[in-house]
Design an enzyme around this catalytic site. Structure first.
Site, PDB file in Angstrom:
ATOM      1  N   THR A 124       0.833  -1.204   0.000  1.00 12.26           N
ATOM      2  CA  THR A 124       0.000   0.000   0.000  1.00 12.26           C
ATOM      3  C   THR A 124       0.867   1.254   0.000  1.00 12.26           C
ATOM      4  O   THR A 124       2.015   1.237   0.478  1.00 12.26           O
ATOM      5  CB  THR A 124      -0.899   0.017   1.250  1.00 12.26           C
ATOM      6  OG1 THR A 124      -1.537   1.285   1.400  1.00 12.26           O
ATOM      7  CG2 THR A 124      -0.087  -0.256   2.519  1.00 12.26           C
ATOM      8  N   ASP A 125       0.304   2.350  -0.498  1.00 14.01           N
ATOM      9  CA  ASP A 125       1.014   3.628  -0.445  1.00 14.01           C
ATOM     10  C   ASP A 125       1.170   4.141   0.983  1.00 14.01           C
ATOM     11  O   ASP A 125       1.991   5.020   1.257  1.00 14.01           O
ATOM     12  CB  ASP A 125       0.324   4.681  -1.315  1.00 14.01           C
ATOM     13  CG  ASP A 125      -1.121   4.967  -0.930  1.00 14.01           C
ATOM     14  OD1 ASP A 125      -1.640   4.321   0.003  1.00 14.01           O
ATOM     15  OD2 ASP A 125      -1.757   5.821  -1.586  1.00 14.01           O
ATOM     16  N   GLU A 126       0.419   3.568   1.917  1.00  8.75           N
ATOM     17  CA  GLU A 126       0.488   4.046   3.303  1.00  8.75           C
ATOM     18  C   GLU A 126       1.832   3.752   3.959  1.00  8.75           C
ATOM     19  O   GLU A 126       2.157   4.331   5.001  1.00  8.75           O
ATOM     20  CB  GLU A 126      -0.660   3.461   4.121  1.00  8.75           C
ATOM     21  CG  GLU A 126      -2.021   3.917   3.627  1.00  8.75           C
ATOM     22  CD  GLU A 126      -3.144   3.616   4.604  1.00  8.75           C
ATOM     23  OE1 GLU A 126      -2.906   3.687   5.826  1.00  8.75           O
ATOM     24  OE2 GLU A 126      -4.256   3.316   4.145  1.00  8.75           O
ATOM     25  N   TYR A 148      -1.568  -0.481  11.005  1.00  5.99           N
ATOM     26  CA  TYR A 148      -1.808  -1.145   9.716  1.00  5.99           C
ATOM     27  C   TYR A 148      -0.640  -0.900   8.767  1.00  5.99           C
ATOM     28  O   TYR A 148      -0.051  -1.838   8.211  1.00  5.99           O
ATOM     29  CB  TYR A 148      -3.103  -0.638   9.081  1.00  5.99           C
ATOM     30  CG  TYR A 148      -3.176  -0.919   7.595  1.00  5.99           C
ATOM     31  CD1 TYR A 148      -3.187  -2.229   7.125  1.00  5.99           C
ATOM     32  CD2 TYR A 148      -3.213   0.116   6.664  1.00  5.99           C
ATOM     33  CE1 TYR A 148      -3.231  -2.501   5.757  1.00  5.99           C
ATOM     34  CE2 TYR A 148      -3.259  -0.146   5.300  1.00  5.99           C
ATOM     35  CZ  TYR A 148      -3.263  -1.453   4.858  1.00  5.99           C
ATOM     36  OH  TYR A 148      -3.297  -1.707   3.514  1.00  5.99           O
ATOM     37  N   LYS A 152       2.211  -3.557   7.157  1.00  2.00           N
ATOM     38  CA  LYS A 152       2.440  -3.764   5.724  1.00  2.00           C
ATOM     39  C   LYS A 152       3.892  -3.468   5.346  1.00  2.00           C
ATOM     40  O   LYS A 152       4.488  -4.189   4.538  1.00  2.00           O
ATOM     41  CB  LYS A 152       1.490  -2.885   4.903  1.00  2.00           C
ATOM     42  CG  LYS A 152       0.022  -3.269   5.020  1.00  2.00           C
ATOM     43  CD  LYS A 152      -0.252  -4.678   4.522  1.00  2.00           C
ATOM     44  CE  LYS A 152      -0.189  -4.782   3.015  1.00  2.00           C
ATOM     45  NZ  LYS A 152      -0.572  -6.138   2.532  1.00  2.00           N
TER      46      LYS A 152
END
Length: 321
Positions: A124-126, A148, A152
């Protein structure tokens, strides 16, 4: 080619499977889905006819015996399986560590023992954290701000370590926010749509000026397919659309489609550690694999709204969870 798709009954995973089954994505001849069927995964994401065309195994990716039984030599493993809702990671970070980190490590280890597996880690970009301006590149530091995102990022680092230590074929994708059919109705766009179907105010955190980059799930699935069949071991690709919207702009667009106004917006206290802005530089996947998103955001949103209006029997039972 045989593909083991973990989390294949979830939002992105099920759309990926469906695109293989309808011939939009080509190259996969055999599909095995592993899914724990938590609140966010359901076989109702597939029709009875679609379910006849893949093997489904209910199970946890943390289960070593299960992974050993399912994964074979020369499989492509696409790891969608993840706890993914930031709010839930704040309330219950343990489950995110278990699934996203320990589960990924379990799959990597079984794949290593089988040799010749290609392993696609869906991220994810997060993992980049919030950026005030500019774009995040694949070479930037990972600075996650939520449990979260940290889980990741950790799973990515494990995957990278297996590439460098054991010379495994590991490929990592970092995608921006997805939208489209079959997205669990706790996420922003389906919350807005399903609330408005019932004339319920839509909640927006803080001042609503948080910015996200949005891509249709079908475009994301096309990108993953390109990574599988045209990518190389060690590849890391950002997958974005260039479409950046504040939460307020998303709300305004959806409200307008219902012929409603801002009176149905309800601003609520911001969540802890809420990142302000994500934005990806996706030129690498465009230059190397030739991938570009095809679905216009405004038309994609309209089609998504129509889908939720026509599939109340799918989302109403889920919204109670």
């Amino acid at each position: 080619m045989r593909a083991v798709i973990t989390g294949g009954a979830g939002f992105i995973g099920s759309n990926f499977v469906r695109r293989i089954l309808d011939g939009t994505l080509i190259g996969v001849s055999e599909i095995v889905i592993i899914d724990k069927l938590t609140y966010a995964g359901s076989l109702t994401n597939f029709s009875s006819q679609e379910r006849q065309n893949f093997e489904f195994i209910k199970g946890d990716i943390c289960d070593e015996n299960l992974a050993r039984r399912v994964i074979r030599k020369n499989d492509v493993i696409v790891n969608f399986a993840a706890e993914s809702h930031v709010d839930r990671s704040i309330d219950s970070p343990n489950s995110f560590v278990n699934t996203n980190i320990l589960g990924t490590q379990n799959l990597l280890e079984i794949a290593r023992q089988n040799d010749n597996n290609t392993f696609i880690q869906i991220s994810t970009d997060e993992v980049y954290g919030s950026i005030d301006s500019g774009l995040s590149f694949e070479t930037d530091n990972l600075l996650p701000n939520s449990p979260y995102a940290a889980s990741k990022a950790s799973s990515e680092l494990l995957a990278r370590s297996y590439k460098n230590t054991f010379d495994m074929d590991i490929r990592i994708t970092r995608c921006s926010n997805n939208y489209g059919p079959y997205q669990f109705p706790e996420k922003l766009i389906p919350v807005f749509i399903t609330n408005l179907i019932d004339s319920i105010p839509i909640p927006i955190y803080g001042d609503g000026e948080n910015i996200r980059e949005w891509i249709h799930v079908d475009d994301h699935c096309r990108a993953i397919n390109s990574v599988i069949f045209e990518g190389s071991s060690g590849d890391i690709f950002n997958i974005g659309s260039g479409v950046h919207k504040t939460n307020n702009q998303i709300a305004e667009l959806i409200l307008e489609s219902f012929s409603l106004g801002p009176e149905l917006i309800k601003f609520v206290p911001d969540r802890r550690g809420h990142d302000i802005r994500y934005a990806l530089n996706s030129t690498r996947i465009a230059n190397i694999l030739g991938f570009k998103p095809l679905i216009n955001f405004e038309s994609g949103i309209m089609e998504t709204i129509t889908w939720y209006k026509e599939h109340e029997n799918w989302w109403r039972p889920l919204k109670r969870n």
